[in-house]
Design an enzyme around this catalytic site. Structure first.
Site, PDB file in Angstrom:
ATOM      1  N   SER A  88       0.855  -1.248   0.258  1.00 35.52           N
ATOM      2  CA  SER A  88      -0.053   0.061  -0.149  1.00 35.52           C
ATOM      3  C   SER A  88       0.845   1.272  -0.092  1.00 35.52           C
ATOM      4  O   SER A  88       1.807   1.341   0.340  1.00 35.52           O
ATOM      5  CB  SER A  88      -0.801  -0.015   1.265  1.00 35.52           C
TER       6      SER A  88
HETATM    7  N1  SAH Z   1      -1.231  -4.851   3.820  1.00 32.78           N
HETATM    8  C1  SAH Z   1      -0.447  -5.251   2.665  1.00 32.78           C
HETATM    9  C2  SAH Z   1      -0.962  -4.833   1.495  1.00 32.78           C
HETATM   10  C3  SAH Z   1      -2.210  -5.733   1.265  1.00 32.78           C
HETATM   11  S1  SAH Z   1      -2.467  -6.278  -0.623  1.00 32.78           S
HETATM   12  C4  SAH Z   1       0.944  -4.439   3.017  1.00 32.78           C
HETATM   13  O1  SAH Z   1       1.299  -3.774   3.924  1.00 32.78           O
HETATM   14  O2  SAH Z   1       1.966  -4.916   2.045  1.00 32.78           O
HETATM   15  C5  SAH Z   1      -3.700  -7.047  -0.257  1.00 32.78           C
HETATM   16  C6  SAH Z   1      -3.583  -8.482   0.272  1.00 32.78           C
HETATM   17  O3  SAH Z   1      -4.927  -9.112   0.503  1.00 32.78           O
HETATM   18  C7  SAH Z   1      -2.907  -9.151  -0.815  1.00 32.78           C
HETATM   19  O4  SAH Z   1      -1.589  -9.759  -0.604  1.00 32.78           O
HETATM   20  C8  SAH Z   1      -4.008 -10.438  -1.006  1.00 32.78           C
HETATM   21  O5  SAH Z   1      -3.357 -11.604  -1.306  1.00 32.78           O
HETATM   22  C9  SAH Z   1      -4.607 -10.623   0.219  1.00 32.78           C
HETATM   23  N2  SAH Z   1      -6.139 -10.875  -0.009  1.00 32.78           N
HETATM   24  C10 SAH Z   1      -6.963 -10.768  -0.738  1.00 32.78           C
HETATM   25  N3  SAH Z   1      -8.083 -11.549  -0.310  1.00 32.78           N
HETATM   26  C11 SAH Z   1      -7.837 -12.218   0.971  1.00 32.78           C
HETATM   27  C12 SAH Z   1      -8.461 -13.149   1.795  1.00 32.78           C
HETATM   28  N4  SAH Z   1      -9.718 -13.525   1.482  1.00 32.78           N
HETATM   29  N5  SAH Z   1      -7.665 -13.470   2.912  1.00 32.78           N
HETATM   30  C13 SAH Z   1      -6.454 -13.215   3.088  1.00 32.78           C
HETATM   31  N6  SAH Z   1      -5.677 -12.467   2.282  1.00 32.78           N
HETATM   32  C14 SAH Z   1      -6.417 -11.841   1.195  1.00 32.78           C
END
Ligand code: SAH
Length: 217
Positions: free
Chosen positions: A64
């Protein structure tokens, strides 16, 4: 490659950008000053580490934008004794910031590879109060529930029921809601004795919350 003076200058500009975009909470700024973003950004985007922009990571996901990490963390109002759940580990950067503010952080991602790589960085940085788990986070983490705070970093159309159920009374959840291919709303849900209060905070853009575990590439 930049020399050390250059890196110090970029880090100062990074903190300045956070403040100018509304990250004003002293504890959040201190956490973001302490946790270097560099280990969480890999490969060809490394020279953009200290820019206030989201960047691609493995498995087609994104780390992010730092100011959004700061604003979400601020909205979560984490207290030192809190047990926090993050859904969407991604690079692990947001979890590392939370680890500075909370007693315990559980972070889950649907990609085993992202969880493994993030856990390796946490170990290297000595962030011993974070546990990373491969799971579908839309079901929360029933074994560790309830949580004082929940942060979701992927967009759902509505707050997932299991996450609402795993929030303590007095607890706060911050999450983006809306269709994945449009601008979403960051909302804050506060649980009280009688139910939930909802505040709309700002427009954001996140990758979608997807059901089930991710297929490894
Ligand atoms: N917080 C992260 C950025 C997140 S990007 C950082 O600091 O880098 C969003 C993430 O959510 C992705 O890695 C994706 O794989 C995850 N994601 C999406 N759907 C999900 C689910 N149902 N359960 C767990 N993770 C999920």
């Amino acid at each position: 490659m930049s020399d050390d003076g250059d890196t110090a200058e970029r880090k100062m500009q990074f903190l300045f950008a956070l403040r100018s975009r509304g990250v004003t909470d002293a504890r959040v700024l201190t956490a973001m000053e302490r946790v270097d973003r560099a280990p969480f950004v890999r490969g060809i985007f490394a020279d953009r580490t200290y820019e206030d922009m989201p960047l691609p990571i493995a498995c087609g996901q994104t780390i992010s934008q730092p100011s959004v990490v700061g604003l979400m963390t601020q909205a979560l109002n984490v207290q030192p004794r809190d047990k926090v759940l993050e859904v969407g580990t991604g690079s692990g950067y947001q979890a590392a910031i939370l680890s500075q503010l909370a007693r315990r952080v559980y972070t889950v991602d649907r990609y085993r590879r992202l969880v493994r790589e993030a856990q390796a960085i946490f170990d290297e940085m000595g962030l011993v109060n974070i546990t990373a788990v491969t799971a579908d986070g839309s079901f929360g983490l029933p074994d560790q529930a309830p949580f004082d705070r929940i942060l979701v970093t992927a967009a759902a159309e509505d707050p997932p029921g299991p996450l609402l159920a795993q929030l303590k009374i007095g607890g706060i959840m911050v999450l983006p809601v809306g269709q994945s291919d449009t601008v979403q709303s960051l909302i804050r849900v506060t649980r009280n004795e009688d139910g939930f209060d909802y505040d709309e905070l700002r427009p954001v853009r996140f990758v979608p919350l997807v059901e089930g575990l991710g297929r490894e590439e």
